[in-house]
Scaffold this active site. Structure first.
Site, PDB file in Angstrom:
ATOM      1  N   VAL A 125      24.887 -28.511   9.180  1.00 13.44           N
ATOM      2  CA  VAL A 125      24.259 -28.953   9.936  1.00 13.44           C
ATOM      3  C   VAL A 125      25.411 -29.789  10.508  1.00 13.44           C
ATOM      4  O   VAL A 125      25.966 -30.027  12.142  1.00 13.44           O
ATOM      5  CB  VAL A 125      23.889 -30.165   9.189  1.00 13.44           C
ATOM      6  CG1 VAL A 125      23.037 -30.607  10.353  1.00 13.44           C
ATOM      7  CG2 VAL A 125      22.300 -29.529   8.388  1.00 13.44           C
ATOM      8  N   CYS A 126      26.893 -29.907   9.657  1.00 13.62           N
ATOM      9  CA  CYS A 126      27.600 -30.593  10.157  1.00 13.62           C
ATOM     10  C   CYS A 126      28.069 -29.338  11.450  1.00 13.62           C
ATOM     11  O   CYS A 126      28.967 -30.221  12.569  1.00 13.62           O
ATOM     12  CB  CYS A 126      28.852 -31.072   9.294  1.00 13.62           C
ATOM     13  SG  CYS A 126      28.268 -31.837   8.207  1.00 13.62           S
ATOM     14  N   ASP A 127      28.712 -27.891  10.846  1.00 11.86           N
ATOM     15  CA  ASP A 127      28.837 -27.364  11.958  1.00 11.86           C
ATOM     16  C   ASP A 127      27.922 -27.042  13.459  1.00 11.86           C
ATOM     17  O   ASP A 127      28.557 -26.880  14.590  1.00 11.86           O
ATOM     18  CB  ASP A 127      28.843 -25.720  11.625  1.00 11.86           C
ATOM     19  CG  ASP A 127      28.895 -24.825  12.099  1.00 11.86           C
ATOM     20  OD1 ASP A 127      29.749 -24.009  11.847  1.00 11.86           O
ATOM     21  OD2 ASP A 127      28.955 -24.189  12.903  1.00 11.86           O
TER      22      ASP A 127
END
Length: 167
Positions: free
Chosen positions: A60-62
């Site tokens: 999700v951060c990516d």
């Protein structure tokens, strides 16, 4: 009263002070990829969209960082900053591999300065809670989202609209 968030559905404790719309943005001291110190004042006069992620190496951060990188190309006078506790070296490597050019990654690993100033430092994990802040050119917070479940995506459209509307 702090924002209440969960990480993988488990409640976590946030350290610091929750930031609210209309308040002056708190200063912070983080590290750029070259280990130089970066503060809020370094981007004074610009609108700042600050995307906060637990770790740039997770799915999700990516996706969050890539999305704001794409959007940044069409935002005039908006600096897009991504803050995490990842080491500056890991951030630099990730950006090179992902072709990220419109976002500046900043590391809060040393002091949790940003995390505590914005109320996003997760005590149990020493990570930052997923959140997004938009700060106008006069250092006023015009948008703040503390994502209630750290593994969920933020409201990209609302953050981007706030950045476009900020002066």
């Amino acid at each position: 009263m702090m924002a209440e968030i969960t990480f993988k559905n488990n409640p976590v404790t946030l350290l610091g002070t929750e930031v609210k719309v209309g308040e002056k943005a708190p200063d912070f001291k983080v590290l750029a990829n070259d280990l130089s110190e970066v503060t809020l004042a370094d981007s004074k006069g610009s609108v700042r969209l600050i995307s906060v992620v637990p770790s740039i190496d997770t799915g999700v951060c990516d996706q969050q960082t890539r999305r704001f990188n794409e959007e940044a190309a069409s935002l005039d006078n908006v600096k897009v900053l991504t803050v995490s506790v990842d080491l500056p070296f890991a951030q630099k490597r990730w950006c090179a591999a992902a072709g990220i050019e419109n976002v500046q990654t900043l590391s809060d690993h040393r002091d949790l300065s940003f995390g505590q100033a914005y109320g996003v430092a997760i005590e149990e994990l020493r990570l930052l809670a997923r959140s997004v802040f938009v700060i106008d050119s006069s250092d006023t917070v015009v948008y703040a989202e503390y994502v209630s479940e750290a593994t969920n995506h933020p409201d990209y459209e609302a953050a981007i609209e706030a950045a476009k509307a900020a002066k």
